[in-house]
Design a protein around this motif. Structure first.
Motif, PDB file in Angstrom:
ATOM      1  N   THR A  38      23.031  11.556   7.712  1.00  0.00           N
ATOM      2  CA  THR A  38      24.296  11.113   7.140  1.00  0.00           C
ATOM      3  C   THR A  38      25.028  10.136   8.047  1.00  0.00           C
ATOM      4  OG1 THR A  38      25.478  12.983   8.079  1.00  0.00           O
ATOM      5  CG2 THR A  38      24.582  13.259   5.850  1.00  0.00           C
ATOM      6  N   ASN A  39      24.557   9.965   9.302  1.00  0.00           N
ATOM      7  CA  ASN A  39      25.195   9.018  10.207  1.00  0.00           C
ATOM      8  C   ASN A  39      24.900   7.600   9.743  1.00  0.00           C
ATOM      9  OD1 ASN A  39      26.168  11.002  11.855  1.00  0.00           O
ATOM     10  ND2 ASN A  39      24.538  10.831  13.375  1.00  0.00           N
ATOM     11  N   PRO A  40      25.901   6.741   9.750  1.00  0.00           N
ATOM     12  CA  PRO A  40      25.650   5.339   9.379  1.00  0.00           C
ATOM     13  C   PRO A  40      24.842   4.662  10.477  1.00  0.00           C
ATOM     14  CG  PRO A  40      27.915   5.621  10.103  1.00  0.00           C
ATOM     15  CD  PRO A  40      27.295   6.986  10.060  1.00  0.00           C
ATOM     16  N   LEU A  41      24.084   3.666  10.100  1.00  0.00           N
ATOM     17  CA  LEU A  41      23.263   2.929  11.057  1.00  0.00           C
ATOM     18  C   LEU A  41      24.128   2.030  11.930  1.00  0.00           C
ATOM     19  CD1 LEU A  41      20.260   1.743   8.853  1.00  0.00           C
ATOM     20  CD2 LEU A  41      20.255   3.478  10.628  1.00  0.00           C
ATOM     21  N   PRO A  42      23.836   1.987  13.241  1.00  0.00           N
ATOM     22  CA  PRO A  42      24.563   1.044  14.100  1.00  0.00           C
ATOM     23  C   PRO A  42      24.204  -0.380  13.694  1.00  0.00           C
ATOM     24  CG  PRO A  42      23.364   2.677  15.413  1.00  0.00           C
ATOM     25  CD  PRO A  42      22.963   2.858  13.984  1.00  0.00           C
ATOM     26  N   LEU A  43      25.082  -1.301  13.979  1.00  0.00           N
ATOM     27  CA  LEU A  43      24.860  -2.695  13.623  1.00  0.00           C
ATOM     28  C   LEU A  43      23.613  -3.239  14.300  1.00  0.00           C
ATOM     29  CD1 LEU A  43      28.500  -4.088  13.877  1.00  0.00           C
ATOM     30  CD2 LEU A  43      27.224  -3.533  11.807  1.00  0.00           C
ATOM     31  N   GLY A  44      22.822  -3.968  13.586  1.00  0.00           N
ATOM     32  CA  GLY A  44      21.654  -4.623  14.145  1.00  0.00           C
ATOM     33  C   GLY A  44      20.409  -3.753  14.159  1.00  0.00           C
ATOM     34  N   LEU A  45      20.441  -2.519  13.658  1.00  0.00           N
ATOM     35  CA  LEU A  45      19.271  -1.653  13.647  1.00  0.00           C
ATOM     36  C   LEU A  45      18.798  -1.438  12.209  1.00  0.00           C
ATOM     37  CD1 LEU A  45      20.026   1.252  16.155  1.00  0.00           C
ATOM     38  CD2 LEU A  45      18.483  -0.659  16.470  1.00  0.00           C
ATOM     39  N   THR A  46      17.503  -1.446  12.056  1.00  0.00           N
ATOM     40  CA  THR A  46      16.937  -1.123  10.743  1.00  0.00           C
ATOM     41  C   THR A  46      16.743   0.380  10.686  1.00  0.00           C
ATOM     42  OG1 THR A  46      14.653  -1.306  11.481  1.00  0.00           O
ATOM     43  CG2 THR A  46      15.710  -3.336  10.679  1.00  0.00           C
ATOM     44  N   GLU A  47      16.456   0.881   9.526  1.00  0.00           N
ATOM     45  CA  GLU A  47      16.233   2.309   9.340  1.00  0.00           C
ATOM     46  C   GLU A  47      15.047   2.776  10.175  1.00  0.00           C
ATOM     47  OE1 GLU A  47      16.891   6.075   8.195  1.00  0.00           O
ATOM     48  OE2 GLU A  47      18.160   4.419   7.559  1.00  0.00           O
ATOM     49  N   GLU A  48      13.983   1.957  10.259  1.00  0.00           N
ATOM     50  CA  GLU A  48      12.795   2.321  11.031  1.00  0.00           C
ATOM     51  C   GLU A  48      13.119   2.400  12.524  1.00  0.00           C
ATOM     52  OE1 GLU A  48       9.895  -0.615  10.088  1.00  0.00           O
ATOM     53  OE2 GLU A  48       9.531   0.180   8.083  1.00  0.00           O
ATOM     54  N   GLU A  49      13.882   1.401  13.028  1.00  0.00           N
ATOM     55  CA  GLU A  49      14.244   1.403  14.444  1.00  0.00           C
ATOM     56  C   GLU A  49      15.117   2.608  14.784  1.00  0.00           C
ATOM     57  OE1 GLU A  49      14.333  -3.391  15.419  1.00  0.00           O
ATOM     58  OE2 GLU A  49      16.121  -2.430  14.587  1.00  0.00           O
ATOM     59  N   ALA A  50      16.065   2.919  13.905  1.00  0.00           N
ATOM     60  CA  ALA A  50      16.935   4.067  14.120  1.00  0.00           C
ATOM     61  C   ALA A  50      16.116   5.354  14.137  1.00  0.00           C
ATOM     62  CB  ALA A  50      18.017   4.126  13.049  1.00  0.00           C
TER      63      ALA A  50
END
Length: 187
Positions: A38-50
């Motif tokens: 449920t955490n939003p992705l940090p700017l500049g990161l894709t879902e795979e990187e996260a």
């Protein structure tokens, strides 16, 4: 064999054997924990990187926990060895204190301070000896002065008048006697 599933207690009969941790609470999701989708992705990161970062973070945290457990087991083992050797915290403290004192004594600052204080002590001793000699000489000079002789005679006359020729069964010397004996001091 996964290190997280090994029994790391060095004194355990199951040392190195795989242990089932399926009932542990580490798999229970915690609100606000890393890895919560449920955490939003940090700017500049894709879902795979996260997801990769979350997986890596989970592995690092598991390694940290494993290392903590290994450290704890090694500390217990070390404490047991110390107990068997008769080493206790008080003995260790004494040894550390002795070593620290030896280190201080061998330091240049300590040696210089000790040397300076030694020199100051010698100079002070010499000065006090000189002062004592001067005072002794001055008192001797004063005792041989005419004023002191006159005062001594007057005190002797006063004693003669108060005590009389026989005081306390002792023979009293003449008030004009200038060489008092040890038995009959002038005062």
């Amino acid at each position: 064999m996964d290190p997280a599933s090994q029994d790391i207690n060095l004194n355990s009969p199951n040392k190195g054997l795989v242990v089932d941790h399926s009932d542990s609470l580490s798999d229970v999701p915690v609100e606000g924990a890393v890895g919560n989708s449920t955490n939003p992705l940090p700017l500049g990161l894709t879902e795979e990187e996260a997801e990769e970062l979350r997986t890596e973070l989970t592995k690092v945290e598991e390694e940290i926990n494993t290392l903590r457990q290994v450290l704890s087991a090694k500390e217990k083992h070390a404490a047991e060895l110390k107990r068997k050797l008769g080493l206790n915290p008080l003995n260790e403290f004494k040894q550390n204190l002795t070593k620290s004192w030896q280190d201080v004594q061998t330091s240049n600052a300590y040696k210089k301070t000790q040397e300076t204080l030694s020199q100051a002590g010698q100079k002070t001793s010499a000065a006090l000896t000189t002062v004592g000699t001067v005072i002794s000489r001055k008192l001797g000079d004063m005792r041989n002065s005419a004023t002191f002789k006159s005062f001594e005679d007057k005190m002797g006359n006063l004693k003669y008048k108060v005590v009389g020729p026989k005081g306390n069964g002792d023979a009293v010397s003449s008030p004009t006697d200038t060489t008092p004996t040890q038995e009959n001091p002038p005062f």
